[in-house]
Design an enzyme around this catalytic site. Sequence first.
Site, PDB file in Angstrom:
ATOM      1  N   SER A 638       0.852  -1.188   0.000  1.00  0.00           N
ATOM      2  CA  SER A 638       0.000   0.000   0.000  1.00  0.00           C
ATOM      3  C   SER A 638       0.896   1.248   0.000  1.00  0.00           C
ATOM      4  O   SER A 638       1.680   1.425  -0.934  1.00  0.00           O
ATOM      5  CB  SER A 638      -0.967  -0.029   1.177  1.00  0.00           C
ATOM      6  OG  SER A 638      -1.996   0.929   1.013  1.00  0.00           O
ATOM      7  N   ASP A 713      -8.793  -4.700  -6.910  1.00  0.00           N
ATOM      8  CA  ASP A 713      -8.556  -3.721  -5.849  1.00  0.00           C
ATOM      9  C   ASP A 713      -9.401  -2.475  -6.108  1.00  0.00           C
ATOM     10  O   ASP A 713      -9.237  -1.800  -7.125  1.00  0.00           O
ATOM     11  CB  ASP A 713      -7.068  -3.359  -5.815  1.00  0.00           C
ATOM     12  CG  ASP A 713      -6.651  -2.637  -4.542  1.00  0.00           C
ATOM     13  OD1 ASP A 713      -7.492  -1.925  -3.959  1.00  0.00           O
ATOM     14  OD2 ASP A 713      -5.479  -2.772  -4.137  1.00  0.00           O
ATOM     15  N   HIS A 745      -7.551  -5.171  -1.960  1.00  0.00           N
ATOM     16  CA  HIS A 745      -6.367  -4.551  -1.384  1.00  0.00           C
ATOM     17  C   HIS A 745      -5.754  -5.387  -0.256  1.00  0.00           C
ATOM     18  O   HIS A 745      -4.547  -5.358  -0.052  1.00  0.00           O
ATOM     19  CB  HIS A 745      -6.734  -3.161  -0.869  1.00  0.00           C
ATOM     20  CG  HIS A 745      -5.562  -2.279  -0.616  1.00  0.00           C
ATOM     21  ND1 HIS A 745      -4.676  -1.894  -1.601  1.00  0.00           N
ATOM     22  CD2 HIS A 745      -5.109  -1.698   0.531  1.00  0.00           C
ATOM     23  CE1 HIS A 745      -3.741  -1.114  -1.089  1.00  0.00           C
ATOM     24  NE2 HIS A 745      -3.967  -0.981   0.198  1.00  0.00           N
TER      25      HIS A 745
END
Length: 771
Positions: A638, A713, A745
Amino acid sequence: MPLQKLLPFSLLLAVATGLATLSAAAEPLTIQRIFAAPDLSGPNLRSAQISPDSRRVTFLRGKADNKDQLDLWEFDLATRSTRLLVDSRQLVAVEGPLSAEEEARRERQRTASLSGIVEYFFAPDGRSLLFPLGGDLYHYDLATGNDHGTKDSRVTPSAVRRLTSTVPAETDPQFSPSGRYVTFVREQNLYIIDVRSGVERAITRDGGGPISYGMAEFIAQEEMSRNTGYWWSPDERRIAFTRVDETPVEMRQRFEISAQDIAVIDQRYPAAGTRNVLVELRVLEFPSGRIATVDLGPERDIYLARVDWFPDGSHLAIQRQSRDQRRLDLLKAPAAGGATTTLLSETSPAWVELHDELTFVPARKQFVWASSRSGYRHLYLYDYQGRLVRPLTAGEWMVVGDGGDRALLGVDAARGALYFVANERTPLERHLYRTTLDTKAPERVQRITDEAGWHSIKLSSDRRFFVETYSTPDRPPRVRVRSVDGKVIATLIDNALDDTHPYHPYRDAHRPTEFGTLRAQDGQVLHYQVIKPLGFDASRKYPLLVDVYGGPGAQRVRNAWGGYPRSNEGYFRQLLAQNGYVVLTLDNRGSGFRGDAFEQALHRHMGKVEVEDQVAGVRHLTRQPWVDASRVGIFGWSYGGYMALMAAMTAPDVFAASVSGAPVTDWKLYDTHYTERFLETPAANPSGYDASSVLRYARDLRAPLLIIHGMADDNVLFANSTRLFKQLQDLGKPFDVMVYPGSKHGLLRQAGTGPHAYAGIKRFLDAHLKR
C-alpha cells in the site's frame, strides 16, 4: 546512535528460552504455519467489550480449526468463568457470498479476511446482543442464555432469535437507546424493526442508484473512520441520518479480473481534485414522522466528519471539515431545525486531523475536546457555549489510542476524573492515564499502567475497572481485568509461552527485537527496530531487508507483540530473520502519532523525506560490520508499496532489490480526502504531484523489482500498477509481476492468497539478496 534494547525482560526471556542461540529443538516458522490454526498469538480477545452493566466481558475468538472464523464468547466477572455464547457454524453452517455493500464495508474495516461473527453490539441495558451473520441479523438474550446451556457450547434456541431473513443483506445494525428497536441499512435505505414484535418498516424508500440513506460513503469509511450514516438521539425521539448523492462524482469503469471472467464495474471514484458526493443531514422525529434538514452552511463542498448528540437530545454536535481540510468546525444544531451555532474551530496551515475525542460532561454542562493546536494532540475542557475552560493535558506527547480505538475512554464526573490513553512515556508504547477536570497543571498526569510495553484498554461504563491487553515483542498478549487504581482483579488470559502455547514450538527460533534512534536531517528523532538473524555471528555479513510502510497515520515501530492484532507482518519479519536476514523497520517523518512537525514534514511533497529517513536507517546499519551494503532490499504494501518504488528509483545506489505491493504510482489516481490532505489538489500543487509520482523516476530503476497487485482492488486501483507496467516497458526496464485475479487490497491477510504472496516475496528476495 548504538543499538539499544529497551526491555530488560527481553534479555531475561532470551536467556530463559534460548532465543540467542538455536537449540536442537528449535523449529523455524513457515509461511503455511503463520496462516494455519490455532492462532500463533495464542488465545486472544478480539473485539473485546465490557457490557454496559459491567457484568461481563465479551469477545470474538477464532475456531480451533479455523482461526479466521469467529465465534462470540463471554467472561463472567462474578463467576470468573469463560464460555461460548454463539457458535457461528451452528447458526449458519455455510456462509454464502457477501453482498457488495457488506464486502465493501469489510474491506474498509480491514475485516475482509474474517468470517463468522465479525462484529456485535450490546443493547444499552447490557441484557442482549445484536450481531450480523450470513447476511441477516440475530438477537441474543443474555438472560435466557444464562439460564441454559452453561454446561455445553450449543446455542440455546430460545436465547438466539433471527430478526431478518432476506436476500438483500443488512449492514450497520444498531440498537436504539432503550434497546426496543434495531435499525439497519438495506439496499441503500434505512429500516427499523421492533425487537419484541418483529415488525419492520422502512424509514426511507427512495434510496438506490446514486442516492443512499444512512450509509457512510466510500470516503467516510476509507479515509475518515466514519463507518455509519445515522445516529439515534439519547431520548429515542429522533434519528439523524445522511442523504448521500453520488451524482457529482465522475463515473469510472473499473475492471475486476477474476480467474473465470472479467467484470466491468461502474464505480464513482472521487479521484484527487475531482468532485465529491453531496451530503445532507436530516433528522426524523418520532412518532410524528416529521423530517427536518440540518443547516450545514452555504458551502456544500465539505466533509461531514462526525455527528453526535448533546446528552439531552435537543441538539446535534456536528463536525464539519472544509474541502481543503485546513478547518474543522464543531457545530451545535437544533434537532428540530433552525440556525446552527459554531462552538469552536480548529485551523492549520497544513491540515486538521480528524478524531473521535468528544465527550460530554452533562453534570457540568461541559465537554472534553481534543486539539493539536499546541503541535501535539491534547485534551481541552469547554462549556456548552464553546468557551474554553482549561487545557487538561499538555506536553511533547500525544493523547492517542490503539489503532482505531478512542483515546478518551471516559469521564467520572462525580470524582472529577478523566481517563485516557497516551504515548507520554515513549512513542513506542501506549499507557492508561488519569487526570482531573479541575487540573491546574495539565502537564502533570498520572500513569496507571506500569509495565513497559503496549497496553490496549477498555474502560467499564461505571469507570470502576478496565480490561487491559498487554504485550511486548517477546510476550504474546496477556489480558487482565484491573481496577482504576491499577489493582489486578482477574487474569482472563495469561498467554504464557509454555509448552501448551501455539507459539511454543517456535520459541527457541524467535529473535528478539532491538530498538534504537536516529536523527533525521531536520534534527527530529526517528525510532527504529531491528531483528537480527538466527544464530547471529557478528563476524559474518548478512543481507538487510527494510520492511516499510512509512505513510501518514501509521506506526510500525512498537514495543508490542508483532503478530497482534490482525496482522501477519510481525511473523513475516521473524521468518525472514530466521532465514538469515537483518530486518529493519523505521518510522520515518510523515508517519503517525509524533506531533505536527513530524507528521506534516511531507506536506505538498510525498515520498521525499520518507525515503530520506529510510535511507538514513540503511546507512546507519550498513556501517555495522555485520551488514552487507551490497545486499539491501526493501518491501512494502500500500503506502509501503509506494515507498518501495520511490526508494528503488530515487535511491538506486542503496537498494539491490525491491518488492512493491498494491502501490499508488500516481497520486492523481487516489481519492480526494486522503490525497488532498497532504498534497492539496492537483490544480493547487501541480509540481508537488509531479514530484510525488513514481512515474517521474521510472527511468532511474536499476535493481530487480517485483510488483504485486490484486486485480479487483477498489482502494488502490489496479490502474496504478498497469500505468507503471507500461512506462517501465516503454523504457525497456525489466521487472517481475505477480497479480491476483479477483483479489482486493487486503490480499496479504487472506488465507487463500496470503501464503502464496508471502512465499513469492521471500523467493524473490532470496534470489537477489542471498549468496
